[in-house]
Design a protein around this motif. Structure first.
Motif, short mmCIF file in Angstrom:
data_model
loop_
_atom_site.label_atom_id
_atom_site.label_comp_id
_atom_site.label_asym_id
_atom_site.label_seq_id
_atom_site.Cartn_x
_atom_site.Cartn_y
_atom_site.Cartn_z
N SER A 196 11.99 5.45 7.37
CA SER A 196 12.27 4.02 7.49
C SER A 196 11.04 3.22 7.10
O SER A 196 9.95 3.43 7.63
CB SER A 196 12.67 3.69 8.92
N THR A 197 11.23 2.29 6.18
CA THR A 197 10.12 1.47 5.70
C THR A 197 10.27 0.02 6.13
O THR A 197 9.46 -0.81 5.75
CB THR A 197 10.03 1.53 4.17
N ALA A 202 12.53 5.49 2.34
CA ALA A 202 11.95 6.34 1.29
C ALA A 202 12.58 7.71 1.42
O ALA A 202 12.71 8.23 2.53
CB ALA A 202 10.43 6.43 1.47
N VAL A 243 8.47 11.32 2.39
CA VAL A 243 7.08 10.93 2.56
C VAL A 243 6.31 12.20 2.92
O VAL A 243 6.70 12.93 3.83
CB VAL A 243 6.90 9.86 3.66
N LEU A 270 4.81 8.87 -1.55
CA LEU A 270 6.06 8.18 -1.26
C LEU A 270 7.00 8.51 -2.42
O LEU A 270 6.72 8.14 -3.56
CB LEU A 270 5.85 6.66 -1.20
N TYR A 305 7.80 -0.07 0.14
CA TYR A 305 7.66 1.17 0.90
C TYR A 305 6.21 1.45 1.33
O TYR A 305 5.99 1.93 2.44
CB TYR A 305 8.20 2.36 0.11
N SER A 314 4.73 0.69 4.92
CA SER A 314 5.04 1.50 6.10
C SER A 314 3.97 2.54 6.41
O SER A 314 3.92 3.06 7.52
CB SER A 314 6.39 2.19 5.93
#
Length: 140
Positions: free
Chosen positions: A52-53, A58, A61, A76, A97, A100
């Motif tokens: 969760s960004t 994404a 990661v 990412l 992204y 995050s």
């Protein structure tokens, strides 16, 4: 930073380890990245899927273990199917992204990967994220 070489290796893993019956679906491509991780698991924590960004998720990661953060970048990764790798990179940037994981103190690479079902070709583009740049995309 060599997207062509990465795409070739992804294609090789995809061909060698994925069933012909399951070859042409997005989960297969995700599995390929998980298999590729096995060769780097000494350096990276277990990959985070659907991270969760705040503005999206994404696909993958990868964060290096603390003792390797100076040698290996965080990754990412956005996967696309029957589109193109540039679309994946654009999504990473548009949905911000990198924000995050900005607390991560090492380098960050943005990776867009696409698989074309018709040609069975893999594409990969890699860009280095530049922290602290508030203008533009923060990417070189």
């Amino acid at each position: 930073m060599d997207g062509v070489a990465v795409a070739e290796e992804i294609e090789k893993i995809h061909n060698e380890h994925v069933s012909v019956i399951q070859y042409n679906n997005e989960n297969s491509l995700s599995s390929v990245l998980t298999i590729a991780y096995l060769s780097a698991m000494q350096y990276y924590f277990k990959p985070i899927r659907e991270f969760s960004t705040g503005r999206g998720f994404a696909d993958f990661v990868f964060i290096p273990k603390p003792e390797y953060k100076n040698d290996y970048p965080a990754l990412l990764v956005e996967l696309k199917w029957n589109q193109n790798a540039q679309t994946a990179l654009t999504q990473i940037k548009t949905k911000k992204y990198p924000s995050s994981i900005l607390n991560y103190t090492g380098d960050i690479l943005l990776v867009g990967i696409n698989y074309d079902k018709k040609s069975k070709e893999h594409q990969c583009l890699i860009e280095k994220y530049v922290k602290g740049e508030n203008r533009g995309t923060g990417v070189v």
